[in-house]
Design an enzyme around this catalytic site. Structure first.
Site, PDB file in Angstrom:
ATOM      1  N   LYS A  13      -1.644  -3.410   1.277  1.00 39.37           N
ATOM      2  CA  LYS A  13      -2.940  -3.482   0.587  1.00 39.37           C
ATOM      3  C   LYS A  13      -2.793  -4.159  -0.771  1.00 39.37           C
ATOM      4  O   LYS A  13      -3.565  -5.037  -1.127  1.00 39.37           O
ATOM      5  CB  LYS A  13      -3.534  -2.078   0.348  1.00 39.37           C
ATOM      6  CG  LYS A  13      -3.785  -1.266   1.586  1.00 39.37           C
ATOM      7  CD  LYS A  13      -4.384   0.095   1.239  1.00 39.37           C
ATOM      8  CE  LYS A  13      -3.477   0.975   0.405  1.00 39.37           C
ATOM      9  NZ  LYS A  13      -2.245   1.410   1.069  1.00 39.37           N
ATOM     10  N   ARG A  88     -10.225   6.887  -0.731  1.00 38.37           N
ATOM     11  CA  ARG A  88      -9.155   7.412   0.102  1.00 38.37           C
ATOM     12  C   ARG A  88      -9.586   8.681   0.813  1.00 38.37           C
ATOM     13  O   ARG A  88      -8.810   9.252   1.566  1.00 38.37           O
ATOM     14  CB  ARG A  88      -8.002   7.757  -0.819  1.00 38.37           C
ATOM     15  CG  ARG A  88      -6.732   7.046  -0.495  1.00 38.37           C
ATOM     16  CD  ARG A  88      -5.732   7.556  -1.499  1.00 38.37           C
ATOM     17  NE  ARG A  88      -4.431   7.136  -1.186  1.00 38.37           N
ATOM     18  CZ  ARG A  88      -3.867   6.043  -1.669  1.00 38.37           C
ATOM     19  NH1 ARG A  88      -4.532   5.251  -2.462  1.00 38.37           N
ATOM     20  NH2 ARG A  88      -2.630   5.767  -1.340  1.00 38.37           N
ATOM     21  N   ARG A 127      10.887  -1.698  -0.873  1.00 44.45           N
ATOM     22  CA  ARG A 127       9.949  -2.148  -1.906  1.00 44.45           C
ATOM     23  C   ARG A 127      10.561  -1.967  -3.296  1.00 44.45           C
ATOM     24  O   ARG A 127      11.208  -0.979  -3.595  1.00 44.45           O
ATOM     25  CB  ARG A 127       8.653  -1.354  -1.836  1.00 44.45           C
ATOM     26  CG  ARG A 127       7.768  -1.655  -3.051  1.00 44.45           C
ATOM     27  CD  ARG A 127       6.364  -1.259  -2.883  1.00 44.45           C
ATOM     28  NE  ARG A 127       6.192   0.140  -2.606  1.00 44.45           N
ATOM     29  CZ  ARG A 127       5.012   0.656  -2.272  1.00 44.45           C
ATOM     30  NH1 ARG A 127       3.961  -0.122  -2.167  1.00 44.45           N
ATOM     31  NH2 ARG A 127       4.910   1.934  -2.045  1.00 44.45           N
ATOM     32  N   ARG A 160       9.833   3.027  -6.496  1.00 42.64           N
ATOM     33  CA  ARG A 160       8.848   4.033  -6.916  1.00 42.64           C
ATOM     34  C   ARG A 160       9.312   5.433  -6.555  1.00 42.64           C
ATOM     35  O   ARG A 160       9.892   5.629  -5.493  1.00 42.64           O
ATOM     36  CB  ARG A 160       7.498   3.739  -6.249  1.00 42.64           C
ATOM     37  CG  ARG A 160       6.580   2.923  -7.131  1.00 42.64           C
ATOM     38  CD  ARG A 160       5.392   2.381  -6.404  1.00 42.64           C
ATOM     39  NE  ARG A 160       4.679   3.363  -5.580  1.00 42.64           N
ATOM     40  CZ  ARG A 160       3.581   3.071  -4.884  1.00 42.64           C
ATOM     41  NH1 ARG A 160       3.076   1.843  -4.922  1.00 42.64           N
ATOM     42  NH2 ARG A 160       2.983   3.983  -4.154  1.00 42.64           N
ATOM     43  N   ARG A 171       3.093  11.105   2.767  1.00 41.46           N
ATOM     44  CA  ARG A 171       1.972  10.205   2.451  1.00 41.46           C
ATOM     45  C   ARG A 171       1.303   9.715   3.738  1.00 41.46           C
ATOM     46  O   ARG A 171       0.082   9.563   3.798  1.00 41.46           O
ATOM     47  CB  ARG A 171       2.453   9.028   1.611  1.00 41.46           C
ATOM     48  CG  ARG A 171       2.733   9.439   0.167  1.00 41.46           C
ATOM     49  CD  ARG A 171       3.590   8.430  -0.555  1.00 41.46           C
ATOM     50  NE  ARG A 171       2.985   7.133  -0.704  1.00 41.46           N
ATOM     51  CZ  ARG A 171       3.656   6.017  -0.992  1.00 41.46           C
ATOM     52  NH1 ARG A 171       4.973   6.070  -1.131  1.00 41.46           N
ATOM     53  NH2 ARG A 171       3.039   4.874  -1.136  1.00 41.46           N
TER      54      ARG A 171
HETATM   55  P1  AP5 Z   1       2.393  -3.069  -0.699  1.00 40.86           P
HETATM   56  O1  AP5 Z   1       1.522  -4.273  -0.823  1.00 40.86           O
HETATM   57  O2  AP5 Z   1       3.023  -2.518  -1.913  1.00 40.86           O
HETATM   58  O3  AP5 Z   1       1.633  -1.951   0.161  1.00 40.86           O
HETATM   59  P2  AP5 Z   1       0.452  -0.970  -0.227  1.00 40.86           P
HETATM   60  O4  AP5 Z   1      -0.402  -0.868   0.991  1.00 40.86           O
HETATM   61  O5  AP5 Z   1      -0.186  -1.361  -1.501  1.00 40.86           O
HETATM   62  O6  AP5 Z   1       1.307   0.363  -0.355  1.00 40.86           O
HETATM   63  P3  AP5 Z   1       1.248   1.517  -1.450  1.00 40.86           P
HETATM   64  O7  AP5 Z   1       2.484   2.354  -1.258  1.00 40.86           O
HETATM   65  O8  AP5 Z   1       0.985   0.978  -2.789  1.00 40.86           O
HETATM   66  O9  AP5 Z   1       0.059   2.303  -0.909  1.00 40.86           O
HETATM   67  P4  AP5 Z   1      -0.279   3.694  -1.229  1.00 40.86           P
HETATM   68  O10 AP5 Z   1      -1.642   3.669  -0.658  1.00 40.86           O
HETATM   69  O11 AP5 Z   1       0.592   4.760  -0.686  1.00 40.86           O
HETATM   70  O12 AP5 Z   1      -0.031   3.805  -2.806  1.00 40.86           O
HETATM   71  P5  AP5 Z   1      -1.006   3.767  -4.043  1.00 40.86           P
HETATM   72  O13 AP5 Z   1      -0.342   3.135  -5.156  1.00 40.86           O
HETATM   73  O14 AP5 Z   1      -2.357   3.291  -3.640  1.00 40.86           O
HETATM   74  O15 AP5 Z   1       3.534  -3.424   0.385  1.00 40.86           O
HETATM   75  C1  AP5 Z   1       4.539  -2.491   0.720  1.00 40.86           C
HETATM   76  C2  AP5 Z   1       5.893  -3.194   0.834  1.00 40.86           C
HETATM   77  O16 AP5 Z   1       5.884  -4.094   1.955  1.00 40.86           O
HETATM   78  C3  AP5 Z   1       6.245  -4.064  -0.380  1.00 40.86           C
HETATM   79  O17 AP5 Z   1       7.635  -4.029  -0.589  1.00 40.86           O
HETATM   80  C4  AP5 Z   1       5.788  -5.465   0.037  1.00 40.86           C
HETATM   81  O18 AP5 Z   1       6.524  -6.448  -0.649  1.00 40.86           O
HETATM   82  C5  AP5 Z   1       6.070  -5.446   1.516  1.00 40.86           C
HETATM   83  N1  AP5 Z   1       5.120  -6.245   2.286  1.00 40.86           N
HETATM   84  C6  AP5 Z   1       3.801  -6.425   2.021  1.00 40.86           C
HETATM   85  N2  AP5 Z   1       3.246  -7.204   2.962  1.00 40.86           N
HETATM   86  C7  AP5 Z   1       4.227  -7.510   3.852  1.00 40.86           C
HETATM   87  C8  AP5 Z   1       4.283  -8.264   5.056  1.00 40.86           C
HETATM   88  N3  AP5 Z   1       3.180  -8.850   5.556  1.00 40.86           N
HETATM   89  N4  AP5 Z   1       5.464  -8.351   5.706  1.00 40.86           N
HETATM   90  C9  AP5 Z   1       6.574  -7.728   5.222  1.00 40.86           C
HETATM   91  N5  AP5 Z   1       6.603  -7.011   4.079  1.00 40.86           N
HETATM   92  C10 AP5 Z   1       5.443  -6.897   3.406  1.00 40.86           C
HETATM   93  O19 AP5 Z   1      -1.132   5.351  -4.344  1.00 40.86           O
HETATM   94  C11 AP5 Z   1      -0.013   6.105  -4.760  1.00 40.86           C
HETATM   95  C12 AP5 Z   1      -0.424   7.546  -4.958  1.00 40.86           C
HETATM   96  O20 AP5 Z   1      -1.440   7.617  -5.999  1.00 40.86           O
HETATM   97  C13 AP5 Z   1      -1.060   8.242  -3.764  1.00 40.86           C
HETATM   98  O21 AP5 Z   1      -0.091   8.768  -2.887  1.00 40.86           O
HETATM   99  C14 AP5 Z   1      -1.917   9.305  -4.451  1.00 40.86           C
HETATM  100  O22 AP5 Z   1      -1.127  10.396  -4.862  1.00 40.86           O
HETATM  101  C15 AP5 Z   1      -2.416   8.593  -5.709  1.00 40.86           C
HETATM  102  N6  AP5 Z   1      -3.714   7.929  -5.487  1.00 40.86           N
HETATM  103  C16 AP5 Z   1      -3.976   6.596  -5.570  1.00 40.86           C
HETATM  104  N7  AP5 Z   1      -5.267   6.334  -5.292  1.00 40.86           N
HETATM  105  C17 AP5 Z   1      -5.843   7.536  -5.023  1.00 40.86           C
HETATM  106  C18 AP5 Z   1      -7.163   7.932  -4.629  1.00 40.86           C
HETATM  107  N8  AP5 Z   1      -8.148   7.031  -4.452  1.00 40.86           N
HETATM  108  N9  AP5 Z   1      -7.389   9.263  -4.446  1.00 40.86           N
HETATM  109  C19 AP5 Z   1      -6.426  10.171  -4.620  1.00 40.86           C
HETATM  110  N10 AP5 Z   1      -5.162   9.876  -4.965  1.00 40.86           N
HETATM  111  C20 AP5 Z   1      -4.862   8.556  -5.154  1.00 40.86           C
HETATM  112 MG    MG Z   2      -0.209  -0.491  -3.445  1.00 42.69          MG
END
Ligand code: AP5
Ligand code: MG
Length: 214
Positions: A13, A88, A127, A160, A171
């Site tokens: 994402k 979410r 990552r 991270r 997660r």
């Molecule tokens: P990446 O692009 O980093 O993936 P992502 O979908 O953004 O993954 P996140 O871990 O950031 O998602 P998340 O939803 O768990 O975390 P968030 O920060 O939102 O890609 C992942 C990896 O794959 C990278 O190494 C990338 O380089 C690689 N990659 C990408 N595309 C690729 C491809 N096509 N092929 C191969 N490799 C590829 O949230 C973290 C925490 O914050 C949550 O757990 C929660 O506690 C809190 N939080 C955040 N938002 C909320 C909310 N709205 N409500 C409640 N809690 C929240």
């Molecule tokens: Mg992300």
């Protein structure tokens, strides 16, 4: 253009949201990045969010919604934005819907980046993230030019805290329980689009651009 990125943790994402934001000159808003910036700066909000994030749990809706609504009310969001990691939960989606509805507005696209669970754990362990500018790399698939250093801002890259395998599994469970129902929510509104997130990142992006420019 108002876009929501849906998908499991690690689906890509953030990677795609940054590319969309750059191409269409709209802000990329990641609630995860906002929380991580607050943790890094030791704010009260950061300390509160960290309690949940480190366990792979969601930060409570009340707190998250407040932050998001403040952010999208800022002037740079007037021409649209791409939301990454919000909403979410169904209550978060409903609050966003109501807030936009009051402005006579709505979400244009909810893009689900689809990646099976078995690919996710592998991706997360590789990552590396920049906690200064939010850039994301992968040691194999998307390496930085200089190992361990952010291409954009020169800061050191880190694994991270919530990317440890046991936290990733938690997660994923939280995703299936609380976030996946949003797929039906946006499908019912006719704005859901699905892309195959197992493709290389440029191919995933081409699929998204094809949707946005159809
Ligand atoms: P990446 O692009 O980093 O993936 P992502 O979908 O953004 O993954 P996140 O871990 O950031 O998602 P998340 O939803 O768990 O975390 P968030 O920060 O939102 O890609 C992942 C990896 O794959 C990278 O190494 C990338 O380089 C690689 N990659 C990408 N595309 C690729 C491809 N096509 N092929 C191969 N490799 C590829 O949230 C973290 C925490 O914050 C949550 O757990 C929660 O506690 C809190 N939080 C955040 N938002 C909320 C909310 N709205 N409500 C409640 N809690 C929240
Ligand atoms: Mg992300």
């Amino acid at each position: 253009m108002k876009i929501i990125m849906l998908g499991a943790p690690g689906a890509g994402k953030g990677t795609q949201a940054k590319m969309i934001a750059a191409k269409y000159a709209i802000p990329h808003i990641s609630t995860g990045d906002i929380f991580r910036a607050n943790i890094k700066n030791g704010t009260e909000l950061g300390m509160e969010a960290k309690k949940y994030m480190d366990q792979g749990l969601l930060v409570p809706d009340e707190l998250t919604v407040r932050i998001l609504l403040d952010r999208v009310a800022q002037a740079d969001c007037a021409g649209g934005y791409v939301l990454d990691g919000f909403p979410r939960t169904i209550p978060q989606a409903q609050v966003l819907d109501e807030a936009l509805g009051k402005l006579g507005d709505s979400i244009d696209y909810a893009i689900d980046v689809n990646v099976p669970d078995e690919n996710i754990v592998k991706r997360m362990s590789g990552r590396r993230a920049c906690l200064t500018c939010g850039a994301t790399y992968h040691v194999e698939h998307i390496p930085p030019k200089k190992e361990g250093i952010c291409d954009n801002c020169g800061s050191p890259l880190v694994l991270r805290d919530d990317d440890k395998p046991e936290t990733v599994l938690n997660r994923l469970k939280v995703y299936h329980d609380q976030t996946q129902p949003l797929i039906d929510f946006y499908s019912a509104k006719g704005v859901l689009r699905t892309v195959d997130g197992t493709q290389g990142m440029d191919d995933v992006f081409a699929s998204i651009v094809a949707i946005l420019e159809k």
